[in-house]
Design an enzyme around this catalytic site. Structure first.
Site, PDB file in Angstrom:
ATOM      1  N   LYS A 197      25.744  -4.604   0.129  1.00  0.00           N
ATOM      2  CA  LYS A 197      27.225  -4.682   0.156  1.00  0.00           C
ATOM      3  C   LYS A 197      27.766  -3.972   1.388  1.00  0.00           C
ATOM      4  O   LYS A 197      28.969  -3.745   1.497  1.00  0.00           O
ATOM      5  CB  LYS A 197      27.806  -4.015  -1.093  1.00  0.00           C
ATOM      6  CG  LYS A 197      27.376  -4.635  -2.399  1.00  0.00           C
ATOM      7  CD  LYS A 197      28.034  -3.853  -3.547  1.00  0.00           C
ATOM      8  CE  LYS A 197      27.279  -4.028  -4.833  1.00  0.00           C
ATOM      9  NZ  LYS A 197      27.593  -2.956  -5.792  1.00  0.00           N
ATOM     10  N   HIS A 230       4.192   5.750  11.814  1.00  0.00           N
ATOM     11  CA  HIS A 230       3.820   5.596  10.398  1.00  0.00           C
ATOM     12  C   HIS A 230       2.883   6.779  10.111  1.00  0.00           C
ATOM     13  O   HIS A 230       1.670   6.641  10.008  1.00  0.00           O
ATOM     14  CB  HIS A 230       3.116   4.251  10.216  1.00  0.00           C
ATOM     15  CG  HIS A 230       2.914   3.829   8.791  1.00  0.00           C
ATOM     16  ND1 HIS A 230       3.127   4.664   7.716  1.00  0.00           N
ATOM     17  CD2 HIS A 230       2.507   2.638   8.275  1.00  0.00           C
ATOM     18  CE1 HIS A 230       2.856   3.999   6.601  1.00  0.00           C
ATOM     19  NE2 HIS A 230       2.474   2.770   6.905  1.00  0.00           N
ATOM     20  N   ARG A 254      11.187   3.646   4.366  1.00  0.00           N
ATOM     21  CA  ARG A 254      10.663   2.690   5.356  1.00  0.00           C
ATOM     22  C   ARG A 254      11.845   1.851   5.839  1.00  0.00           C
ATOM     23  O   ARG A 254      12.638   1.360   5.036  1.00  0.00           O
ATOM     24  CB  ARG A 254       9.609   1.773   4.733  1.00  0.00           C
ATOM     25  CG  ARG A 254       9.205   0.642   5.667  1.00  0.00           C
ATOM     26  CD  ARG A 254       8.019  -0.133   5.205  1.00  0.00           C
ATOM     27  NE  ARG A 254       6.789   0.619   5.383  1.00  0.00           N
ATOM     28  CZ  ARG A 254       5.578   0.088   5.247  1.00  0.00           C
ATOM     29  NH1 ARG A 254       5.441  -1.201   4.948  1.00  0.00           N
ATOM     30  NH2 ARG A 254       4.499   0.818   5.418  1.00  0.00           N
ATOM     31  N   ARG A 290       0.805  -1.221   0.000  1.00  0.00           N
ATOM     32  CA  ARG A 290       0.000   0.000   0.000  1.00  0.00           C
ATOM     33  C   ARG A 290       0.842   1.277   0.000  1.00  0.00           C
ATOM     34  O   ARG A 290       0.665   2.168  -0.842  1.00  0.00           O
ATOM     35  CB  ARG A 290      -0.913   0.022   1.248  1.00  0.00           C
ATOM     36  CG  ARG A 290      -2.181  -0.730   1.112  1.00  0.00           C
ATOM     37  CD  ARG A 290      -2.577  -1.304   2.459  1.00  0.00           C
ATOM     38  NE  ARG A 290      -1.722  -2.464   2.712  1.00  0.00           N
ATOM     39  CZ  ARG A 290      -2.064  -3.704   2.435  1.00  0.00           C
ATOM     40  NH1 ARG A 290      -3.267  -3.955   2.017  1.00  0.00           N
ATOM     41  NH2 ARG A 290      -1.225  -4.714   2.597  1.00  0.00           N
ATOM     42  N   THR A 291       1.765   1.379   0.958  1.00  0.00           N
ATOM     43  CA  THR A 291       2.494   2.641   1.136  1.00  0.00           C
ATOM     44  C   THR A 291       3.387   2.917  -0.073  1.00  0.00           C
ATOM     45  O   THR A 291       3.384   4.018  -0.624  1.00  0.00           O
ATOM     46  CB  THR A 291       3.341   2.570   2.436  1.00  0.00           C
ATOM     47  OG1 THR A 291       2.508   2.069   3.481  1.00  0.00           O
ATOM     48  CG2 THR A 291       3.880   3.917   2.814  1.00  0.00           C
TER      49      THR A 291
END
Ligand code: CP
Length: 334
Positions: free
Chosen positions: A105, A155, A127, A77-78
């Site tokens: 890496k 959030h 995120r 969704r986000t």
């Protein structure tokens, strides 16, 4: 009226008054956002939702801007709503995940963001599984940072889209009883909603297993209830949280069956709320665990509407934040 003209009128109205509130470089959380800023975002999202409902969703307002989605955790969704919001507003957008970038890496988060900044990004949407990750990055770069979920902390864009959905359906947030049910401890969605809803004048009641209720709740103004029934009783809004199986440590949770029996939301428990209750869930849903399918797909459910509103809120945020960028841009290439 064309989409450009519509936003022009919104801006002319806002810029002519003192209600042009959002003057920040970053959107990191609702704990530090004031009521005036929240109202401006919700008002702007109303215009964005109108644009979303048109046959032609395209606006030129982010033309020439670059938005990078940097996701160290999975998302449907986000991430997609930020990407679509960028495209609808004519920005260039790119997605990076931890597994496909130089993070694998050993590159640090700050070095990764500085690299993205040097390529001319205006906004990085991030995120990350670590609480506070977005805050740390924001201190080290000039590019705007939008927190798309940091560990168990916040959030904010989910909190904003939830408040938008409530205001759209109820006309106001002030004075409503909002019950938040489930795994509060691990939930950044719960934290952002508790901060935001309290600032907007809602009465927030929470319920869940005592092992999944954080001790800092008493500082937030939320009422901790002894049972789901007590929290849901006469509620205007019931927000069910996803049980975050991936973040559980041993001993915090009874069995899934027991969790579902004692804390899961079902038809009988929902009947305790007001007749016109709004049933919400941030998604993704664990059907049959925190919520039964009949009510998740039933007449009180606004879960699908939350998804649409997520695009409108993210359009509003990208628009409002990039409007602030002029004063930061000058320093980027020094
Ligand atoms: N609600 C939410 O954040 O969903 P995603 O994990 O799919 O982005």
């Amino acid at each position: 009226m064309s989409n450009s003209l519509l936003l022009f009128f919104v801006n002319t109205h806002k810029e002519s008054g003192e209600n042009m509130a959002l003057k920040r470089k970053d959107v990191l959380g609702l704990r530090t956002m004031n009521q005036q800023e929240i109202v401006e975002i919700l008002n702007t999202a109303e215009t964005m939702k109108y644009i979303l409902q048109q046959n032609n969703k395209r606006t030129p307002h982010l033309q020439g801007k670059s938005i990078v989605n940097l996701f160290y955790e999975n998302s449907t969704r986000t991430r997609l709503s930020f990407e679509l919001a960028s495209k609808y507003m004519s920005a260039s957008s790119a997605n990076i995940s931890a597994s496909s970038s130089s993070v694998s890496k050993g590159e640090s988060l700050i070095d990764t963001c500085k690299t993205i900044e040097r390529m001319g990004a205006d906004v990085i949407v991030i995120r990350h599984p670590m609480s506070g990750a977005a805050h740390i990055v924001a201190k080290h770069v000039n590019v705007s940072i939008i927190n798309a979920g940091d560990g168990m902390n916040e959030h904010p864009t989910q909190g904003l889209l939830d408040m938008f959905t409530i205001r759209e359906n109820k006309g106001t947030i002030k004075g409503l009883k909002v019950a938040i049910i489930g795994d509060i401890y691990h939930s950044r969605v719960a934290r952002s909603n508790i901060w935001g809803l309290s600032k907007m004048g809602a009465e927030v009641a929470v319920a869940g297993p005592s092992t999944l209720l954080p001790i800092e709740l008493d500082k937030t103004g939320a009422k901790v209830c002894n049972s789901v029934e007590e929290a849901v009783d006469q509620a205007d809004v019931v927000m069910v949280l996803r049980l975050q199986k991936e973040r559980q440590q041993k001993g915090l949770l009874p069995s899934l069956r027991e969790y579902s029996q004692i804390y899961g939301l079902n038809k009988e428990r929902l009947k305790l709320a007001k007749e016109n209750v709004l049933l919400m869930h941030p998604g993704p849903i664990n059907r049959g665990i925190e919520i039964t399918s009949d009510i998740a797909d039933g007449i009180h459910s606004h879960i699908q509407e939350q998804v649409t509103n997520g695009v409108a809120i993210r359009m509003a945020l990208l628009y409002l934040i990039t409007r602030q960028r002029r004063k930061y841009d000058a320093t980027v290439y020094q």
